[in-house]
Scaffold this motif. Structure first.
Motif, PDB file in Angstrom:
ATOM      1  N   LEU A  46       0.817  -1.210   0.000  1.00 51.54           N
ATOM      2  CA  LEU A  46       0.000   0.000   0.000  1.00 51.54           C
ATOM      3  C   LEU A  46       0.851   1.260   0.000  1.00 51.54           C
ATOM      4  O   LEU A  46       0.493   2.266  -0.625  1.00 51.54           O
ATOM      5  N   ASP A  47       1.976   1.210   0.701  1.00 50.15           N
ATOM      6  CA  ASP A  47       2.878   2.364   0.687  1.00 50.15           C
ATOM      7  C   ASP A  47       3.396   2.616  -0.728  1.00 50.15           C
ATOM      8  O   ASP A  47       3.499   3.769  -1.168  1.00 50.15           O
ATOM      9  N   GLU A  48       3.705   1.537  -1.431  1.00 54.31           N
ATOM     10  CA  GLU A  48       4.196   1.689  -2.800  1.00 54.31           C
ATOM     11  C   GLU A  48       3.082   2.138  -3.738  1.00 54.31           C
ATOM     12  O   GLU A  48       3.324   2.920  -4.662  1.00 54.31           O
ATOM     13  N   GLY A  62      -7.876   3.077   4.505  1.00 59.53           N
ATOM     14  CA  GLY A  62      -6.461   2.772   4.350  1.00 59.53           C
ATOM     15  C   GLY A  62      -6.161   1.673   3.360  1.00 59.53           C
ATOM     16  O   GLY A  62      -4.988   1.406   3.064  1.00 59.53           O
ATOM     17  N   SER A  63      -7.202   1.028   2.821  1.00 63.28           N
ATOM     18  CA  SER A  63      -7.001  -0.021   1.824  1.00 63.28           C
ATOM     19  C   SER A  63      -6.900   0.598   0.431  1.00 63.28           C
ATOM     20  O   SER A  63      -7.185   1.783   0.236  1.00 63.28           O
ATOM     21  N   MET A  64      -6.469  -0.213  -0.526  1.00 64.73           N
ATOM     22  CA  MET A  64      -6.431   0.270  -1.896  1.00 64.73           C
ATOM     23  C   MET A  64      -7.864   0.431  -2.413  1.00 64.73           C
ATOM     24  O   MET A  64      -8.723  -0.417  -2.159  1.00 64.73           O
ATOM     25  N   ASP A  65      -8.115   1.521  -3.125  1.00 68.65           N
ATOM     26  CA  ASP A  65      -9.425   1.740  -3.730  1.00 68.65           C
ATOM     27  C   ASP A  65      -9.511   0.851  -4.973  1.00 68.65           C
ATOM     28  O   ASP A  65      -9.141   1.242  -6.081  1.00 68.65           O
ATOM     29  N   ARG A  66     -10.006  -0.366  -4.786  1.00 65.58           N
ATOM     30  CA  ARG A  66      -9.993  -1.363  -5.853  1.00 65.58           C
ATOM     31  C   ARG A  66     -10.856  -0.962  -7.055  1.00 65.58           C
ATOM     32  O   ARG A  66     -10.417  -1.128  -8.197  1.00 65.58           O
ATOM     33  N   PRO A  67     -12.069  -0.424  -6.860  1.00 62.12           N
ATOM     34  CA  PRO A  67     -12.855  -0.013  -8.035  1.00 62.12           C
ATOM     35  C   PRO A  67     -12.153   1.050  -8.865  1.00 62.12           C
ATOM     36  O   PRO A  67     -12.148   0.990 -10.101  1.00 62.12           O
ATOM     37  N   VAL A  86       4.141  -3.829  -8.583  1.00 59.79           N
ATOM     38  CA  VAL A  86       4.010  -3.685  -7.134  1.00 59.79           C
ATOM     39  C   VAL A  86       3.556  -5.003  -6.496  1.00 59.79           C
ATOM     40  O   VAL A  86       4.120  -5.458  -5.489  1.00 59.79           O
ATOM     41  N   PHE A  87       2.554  -5.633  -7.094  1.00 62.20           N
ATOM     42  CA  PHE A  87       1.902  -6.759  -6.440  1.00 62.20           C
ATOM     43  C   PHE A  87       2.498  -8.127  -6.779  1.00 62.20           C
ATOM     44  O   PHE A  87       2.620  -8.984  -5.892  1.00 62.20           O
ATOM     45  N   HIS A  88       2.813  -8.365  -8.034  1.00 59.25           N
ATOM     46  CA  HIS A  88       3.167  -9.722  -8.440  1.00 59.25           C
ATOM     47  C   HIS A  88       4.369 -10.315  -7.705  1.00 59.25           C
ATOM     48  O   HIS A  88       4.312 -11.485  -7.287  1.00 59.25           O
ATOM     49  N   PRO A  89       5.466  -9.571  -7.511  1.00 62.03           N
ATOM     50  CA  PRO A  89       6.577 -10.171  -6.759  1.00 62.03           C
ATOM     51  C   PRO A  89       6.178 -10.544  -5.333  1.00 62.03           C
ATOM     52  O   PRO A  89       6.597 -11.584  -4.813  1.00 62.03           O
TER      53      PRO A  89
END
Length: 202
Positions: A46-48, A62-67, A86-89
């Motif tokens: 989330l910081d990234e 504080g979560s990612m706004d997925r929509p 950001v996410f895959h690794p």
């Protein structure tokens, strides 16, 4: 432990198939579940996300706004690449850790990866692949039942994935999901027996 990659187009029924395999005792590592976990605090991802995309992509909790993020990445290929970077690794590392914990208690495990063939990043983890297949019309019907997905969003989502023909050409095994749940369960049971035989012959 035998590791199977389970994939399929959006709306094909991957989660249902994974649940059926779990009923037979298969270990399940679901990368979508991991991604949701990384999207909620506390998470270094989330910081990234905040750094790469800006504060507007972080919701009030504080979560990612997925929509909002989904809308962006479906319309911007470069943004999708930045999100995956950001996410895959992180998802890959956590998937490896979860598989390690399953080794002592399961004969085989499935890693559920929506973009297994598209990204290629998770293919080294698996020794066989299973694609859940259905007609594009069936995919669209199922996706239309999900909250927040417009016809345009569905078109963009399907366009961002391999075609049905590409997935079928790459898969070692195919599960058809155009019929009843009973028919689906029968196919899963057959593959379960196949995978058990493979673990015993290894």
């Amino acid at each position: 432990m035998l590791v199977i990659g389970l994939t399929g187009g959006a709306g094909s029924g991957k989660s249902t198939v994974a649940d059926l395999f779990a009923e037979h005792g298969a270990g399940i590592v679901d990368t979508d579940v991991i991604a949701h976990q990384l999207s909620r605090p506390p998470s270094a991802a989330l910081d990234e996300i905040r750094t790469v995309f800006g504060d507007e992509f972080i919701a009030q909790d504080g979560s990612m706004d997925r929509p909002r993020m989904r809308e962006l990445v479906l319309s911007d290929v470069s943004a999708r690449g930045r999100l995956e970077a950001v996410f895959h690794p992180r998802i890959l590392q956590l998937a490896k850790e979860q598989l390690q914990t399953l080794t002592a208690t399961h004969h085989y495990a499935l890693v559920v990866v929506p973009l297994l063939f598209e990204s290629g990043r998770f293919l080294p983890l698996v020794s066989r692949t299973v694609t859940v297949d259905c007609t594009v019309e069936r995919q669209r019907t199922r996706l239309a039942q999900r909250a927040g997905l417009t016809t345009q969003a569905i078109d963009q989502l399907l366009a961002a994935q391999f075609s049905r023909e590409q997935r079928l050409a790459l898969a070692d095994e195919v599960i058809r999901n155009d019929g009843s749940r009973e028919e689906l369960a029968d196919q899963v049971a057959t593959l379960h027996r196949t995978f058990i035989k493979l673990t015993k012959s290894a």
